[in-house]
Design an enzyme around this catalytic site. Sequence first.
Site, PDB file in Angstrom:
ATOM      1  N   GLU A 172       1.141  11.321  17.333  1.00 43.18           N
ATOM      2  CA  GLU A 172       0.631  12.705  17.299  1.00 43.18           C
ATOM      3  C   GLU A 172      -0.585  12.801  16.370  1.00 43.18           C
ATOM      4  OE1 GLU A 172       3.841  11.829  16.900  1.00 43.18           O
ATOM      5  OE2 GLU A 172       4.605  12.548  18.820  1.00 43.18           O
ATOM      6  N   GLY A 202       4.043  12.701   4.418  1.00 42.38           N
ATOM      7  CA  GLY A 202       3.786  11.492   5.208  1.00 42.38           C
ATOM      8  C   GLY A 202       2.513  11.704   6.000  1.00 42.38           C
ATOM      9  N   ILE A 253      14.674  -5.008  33.149  1.00 42.58           N
ATOM     10  CA  ILE A 253      14.673  -6.255  33.943  1.00 42.58           C
ATOM     11  C   ILE A 253      15.874  -7.122  33.552  1.00 42.58           C
ATOM     12  CG2 ILE A 253      13.409  -8.428  34.380  1.00 42.58           C
ATOM     13  CD1 ILE A 253      10.782  -6.799  34.135  1.00 42.58           C
ATOM     14  N   GLU A 287       1.518   3.819   9.999  1.00 45.20           N
ATOM     15  CA  GLU A 287       0.032   3.802   9.963  1.00 45.20           C
ATOM     16  C   GLU A 287      -0.535   4.958  10.791  1.00 45.20           C
ATOM     17  OE1 GLU A 287      -1.878   0.788   8.718  1.00 45.20           O
ATOM     18  OE2 GLU A 287      -0.165  -0.492   8.303  1.00 45.20           O
ATOM     19  N   PHE A 309       0.867  -1.179   0.000  1.00 40.57           N
ATOM     20  CA  PHE A 309       0.000   0.000   0.000  1.00 40.57           C
ATOM     21  C   PHE A 309       0.899   1.223   0.000  1.00 40.57           C
ATOM     22  CE2 PHE A 309      -1.940   3.201   2.927  1.00 40.57           C
ATOM     23  CZ  PHE A 309      -2.985   3.600   2.108  1.00 40.57           C
TER      24      PHE A 309
HETATM   25  C1  LIG Z   1       9.213   0.768   8.520  1.00 40.66           C
HETATM   26  C2  LIG Z   1       8.198   1.661   7.894  1.00 40.66           C
HETATM   27  C3  LIG Z   1       7.204   1.113   7.121  1.00 40.66           C
HETATM   28  C4  LIG Z   1       6.300   1.940   6.458  1.00 40.66           C
HETATM   29  N1  LIG Z   1       5.371   1.371   5.616  1.00 40.66           N
HETATM   30  C5  LIG Z   1       4.605   2.190   4.841  1.00 40.66           C
HETATM   31  C6  LIG Z   1       3.749   1.643   3.828  1.00 40.66           C
HETATM   32  O1  LIG Z   1       3.668   0.427   3.648  1.00 40.66           O
HETATM   33  N2  LIG Z   1       3.041   2.492   3.053  1.00 40.66           N
HETATM   34  C7  LIG Z   1       3.091   3.833   3.202  1.00 40.66           C
HETATM   35  O2  LIG Z   1       2.434   4.547   2.445  1.00 40.66           O
HETATM   36  N3  LIG Z   1       3.881   4.393   4.173  1.00 40.66           N
HETATM   37  C8  LIG Z   1       4.635   3.610   4.976  1.00 40.66           C
HETATM   38  N4  LIG Z   1       5.452   4.140   5.940  1.00 40.66           N
HETATM   39  C9  LIG Z   1       5.466   5.582   6.131  1.00 40.66           C
HETATM   40  C10 LIG Z   1       4.843   6.010   7.470  1.00 40.66           C
HETATM   41  O3  LIG Z   1       3.455   5.768   7.468  1.00 40.66           O
HETATM   42  C11 LIG Z   1       5.208   7.484   7.692  1.00 40.66           C
HETATM   43  O4  LIG Z   1       6.612   7.528   7.903  1.00 40.66           O
HETATM   44  C12 LIG Z   1       4.474   8.083   8.872  1.00 40.66           C
HETATM   45  O5  LIG Z   1       3.083   8.209   8.589  1.00 40.66           O
HETATM   46  C13 LIG Z   1       5.011   9.465   9.247  1.00 40.66           C
HETATM   47  O6  LIG Z   1       5.172  10.286   8.138  1.00 40.66           O
HETATM   48  P1  LIG Z   1       6.576  11.026   7.902  1.00 40.66           P
HETATM   49  O7  LIG Z   1       7.633  10.018   8.002  1.00 40.66           O
HETATM   50  O8  LIG Z   1       6.467  11.814   6.665  1.00 40.66           O
HETATM   51  O9  LIG Z   1       6.704  11.990   9.134  1.00 40.66           O
HETATM   52  P2  LIG Z   1       6.272  13.513   9.172  1.00 40.66           P
HETATM   53  O10 LIG Z   1       4.870  13.660   8.667  1.00 40.66           O
HETATM   54  O11 LIG Z   1       7.332  14.329   8.520  1.00 40.66           O
HETATM   55  O12 LIG Z   1       6.264  13.784  10.727  1.00 40.66           O
HETATM   56  C14 LIG Z   1       7.417  14.146  11.482  1.00 40.66           C
HETATM   57  C15 LIG Z   1       6.982  14.426  12.918  1.00 40.66           C
HETATM   58  O13 LIG Z   1       6.039  15.515  12.949  1.00 40.66           O
HETATM   59  C16 LIG Z   1       4.863  15.101  13.612  1.00 40.66           C
HETATM   60  N5  LIG Z   1       3.718  15.789  12.997  1.00 40.66           N
HETATM   61  C17 LIG Z   1       3.392  15.830  11.689  1.00 40.66           C
HETATM   62  N6  LIG Z   1       2.270  16.559  11.524  1.00 40.66           N
HETATM   63  C18 LIG Z   1       1.876  16.949  12.753  1.00 40.66           C
HETATM   64  C19 LIG Z   1       0.795  17.744  13.259  1.00 40.66           C
HETATM   65  N7  LIG Z   1      -0.130  18.253  12.442  1.00 40.66           N
HETATM   66  N8  LIG Z   1       0.721  17.963  14.583  1.00 40.66           N
HETATM   67  C20 LIG Z   1       1.649  17.438  15.439  1.00 40.66           C
HETATM   68  N9  LIG Z   1       2.704  16.698  15.027  1.00 40.66           N
HETATM   69  C21 LIG Z   1       2.804  16.461  13.706  1.00 40.66           C
HETATM   70  C22 LIG Z   1       4.800  13.584  13.399  1.00 40.66           C
HETATM   71  O14 LIG Z   1       3.975  12.952  14.369  1.00 40.66           O
HETATM   72  C23 LIG Z   1       6.264  13.224  13.564  1.00 40.66           C
HETATM   73  O15 LIG Z   1       6.574  13.171  14.927  1.00 40.66           O
HETATM   74  C24 LIG Z   1       6.354   3.340   6.628  1.00 40.66           C
HETATM   75  C25 LIG Z   1       7.348   3.888   7.445  1.00 40.66           C
HETATM   76  C26 LIG Z   1       8.271   3.076   8.055  1.00 40.66           C
HETATM   77  C27 LIG Z   1       9.350   3.706   8.880  1.00 40.66           C
END
Ligand SMILES: Cc1cc2nc3c(=O)[nH]c(=O)nc-3n(C[C@H](O)[C@H](O)[C@H](O)COP(=O)(O)OP(=O)(O)OC[C@H]3O[C@@H](n4cnc5c(N)ncnc54)[C@H](O)[C@@H]3O)c2cc1C
Length: 390
Positions: free
Chosen positions: A371, A132, A341, A367, A124
Site C-alpha cells: 500500500e 511503521g 501444483i 521495506e 537498520f
Molecule cells: C520480519 C520483519 C523484518 C523487519 N525488519 C525491519 C528492519 O530491519 N528495520 C526496521 O526498521 N523495520 C523492520 N520491519 C518493520 C516493517 O518495515 C514494518 O512492519 C512495515 O513497514 C509496516 O509497518 P507496520 O508494521 O507498523 O504496519 P502499519 O504501518 O501499522 O500498517 C498496517 C496496515 O495499514 C496499511 N497502511 C498504513 N498506512 C497506510 C496509508 N497511508 N494508506 C493505506 N494503507 C496504509 C499498511 O499497508 C498495512 O497494511 C520488519 C518487519 C518484519 C515483519
Amino acid sequence: MNHNHMDEDTYNLFLDTLKRYVKERMVPAENEVIEANEIPAHIIEEMQELGLFGLNIAEQYGGAGMSASQYLNALTEMSWAAPAYRAIMAIGNGIVNTALSKNGTPEQREKWLPAIASGAVAAFAITEPGSGSDSAAMRSMAVKTADGYILNGVKRYISNAPFADVILVIARTSTEDLPRNGHISAFLVPTDTAGVSIGKPDKKMGQQGAQIADVILEDVHLPVSALLGDQEGNGFQVAMNSLNNGRLSVAAASLGTSKRALDSAIRYGMQRTAFGEQVTSFQLTQAKIADSQADIYAMECMLRDAASKLDQGLDIRLEAACVKMFASEACGRIVDRVVQIYGGAGYIQDYDAERFFRDARLYRIFEGTTEIMQLVIARTVLQQYEKGLV
Ligand SMILES: Cc1cc2nc3c(=O)[nH]c(=O)nc-3n(C[C@H](O)[C@H](O)[C@H](O)COP(=O)(O)OP(=O)(O)OC[C@H]3O[C@@H](n4cnc5c(N)ncnc54)[C@H](O)[C@@H]3O)c2cc1C
C-alpha cells in the site's frame, strides 16, 4: 553515478563460484538453518571468506566493488536458497553501505565499511511499536549534550538485531515536527554501547534463520561522531535514499524465491501422476507454469532496468517502488500456484512448497508495504503531471 564496477571476467568467475556455493552448501544446510533458526557458524565463516558481506562495498574499503546491477544479480542467485542467507548480509551491503557512502563522514566510512565488508553484521532501525508505515511519527529521541547525545527509545522488528555489531538508528533530534522531516537524524550505534539491549527474537511466520527483535535504547551516551554525516535533520532523507536500495534487494529476493519455487513445482509435477498422466501434462497446470514464468521475466526486466538506472546515478524512487511492489506481489502469486501444483503435499511440511509460501509473505510487508508503494508510485506520477512534465 555509481563508480563501483567489478570487471566482467572477475564477475563471471565470482558468479560461477556463488552458484556452486548456493547449490552445494547453502541449499543442503537449509533444514539446519530452519530448525536452529540460525545460520550455522561455519556457513557464516564461509560466506565471509567468499566476500559476501562486502559485495556492494567499494574496493577501497575492502569490498568487492560490485555495481548495483552486479550486486542485485548476485543477490538473486543467492536467494535461490533460504532467505536467511540474504538477510544477514544484505543490510550491511545495502542500506547501511548506501547511508555511509552517501552521507557518512570519511572517518565513519573508514571505521565501519571495512568492518562490514569483512563480516560485521549491520542492522537498520526505523520502525517502532507506535510507528511503521508512518515512520516520521517515531518517538525515539536523541538529546544533544555538551559532548554528544543521549538516545532513548524502542525500535521494533529489527532484522539482524540479535546478531548485529552496529545499528543505523533513525531517531528524532527535535520534539517538534519540522518541515521535510528535519526533526529526524541518523546515528551509528555499536551494539556493545552501554544502554543498548536486544529483546528476545520474535517468532515469525517464515524466513526462519533470519531473526528480528526489539532494540531497547536506555540513556545511550553517544559521541558527536555517532551522528551520521555530522549533520542533524537529514535522517529521513538518508533512510528514504537507502530504502531505494533495500527495495531492489527485496525485489531480488522475491525473484530468487520465485525461481526456486517454480523449479520445485515443475520437478514435483513431472514425477507426480493423476489420471495416469503427469500433473505437468494438464493444461490447467501448464497455465500456472506459464503465468509464473511470465511474472518471473517481468521481474527480471524491471529489476535490471531499475538497477541500471541506479548505477547511472538517476533518482529511482519511482522504479524502486514499482519493482518492489510488482516483484513481491508476483512472488506471492507464484508461491500460491506452487502450493496448488503440489496438491495436498503443498500443505505438508515435509515438502518445500508450504515454506516458500510462508517465506514469501514477508516481501509484501517489509521495506514498505504494497500500500505504501502504491502511495509512492501514485504521488510521484501525479507530481509529474502537476509540474507539467507529462
Ligand atoms: C520480519 C520483519 C523484518 C523487519 N525488519 C525491519 C528492519 O530491519 N528495520 C526496521 O526498521 N523495520 C523492520 N520491519 C518493520 C516493517 O518495515 C514494518 O512492519 C512495515 O513497514 C509496516 O509497518 P507496520 O508494521 O507498523 O504496519 P502499519 O504501518 O501499522 O500498517 C498496517 C496496515 O495499514 C496499511 N497502511 C498504513 N498506512 C497506510 C496509508 N497511508 N494508506 C493505506 N494503507 C496504509 C499498511 O499497508 C498495512 O497494511 C520488519 C518487519 C518484519 C515483519
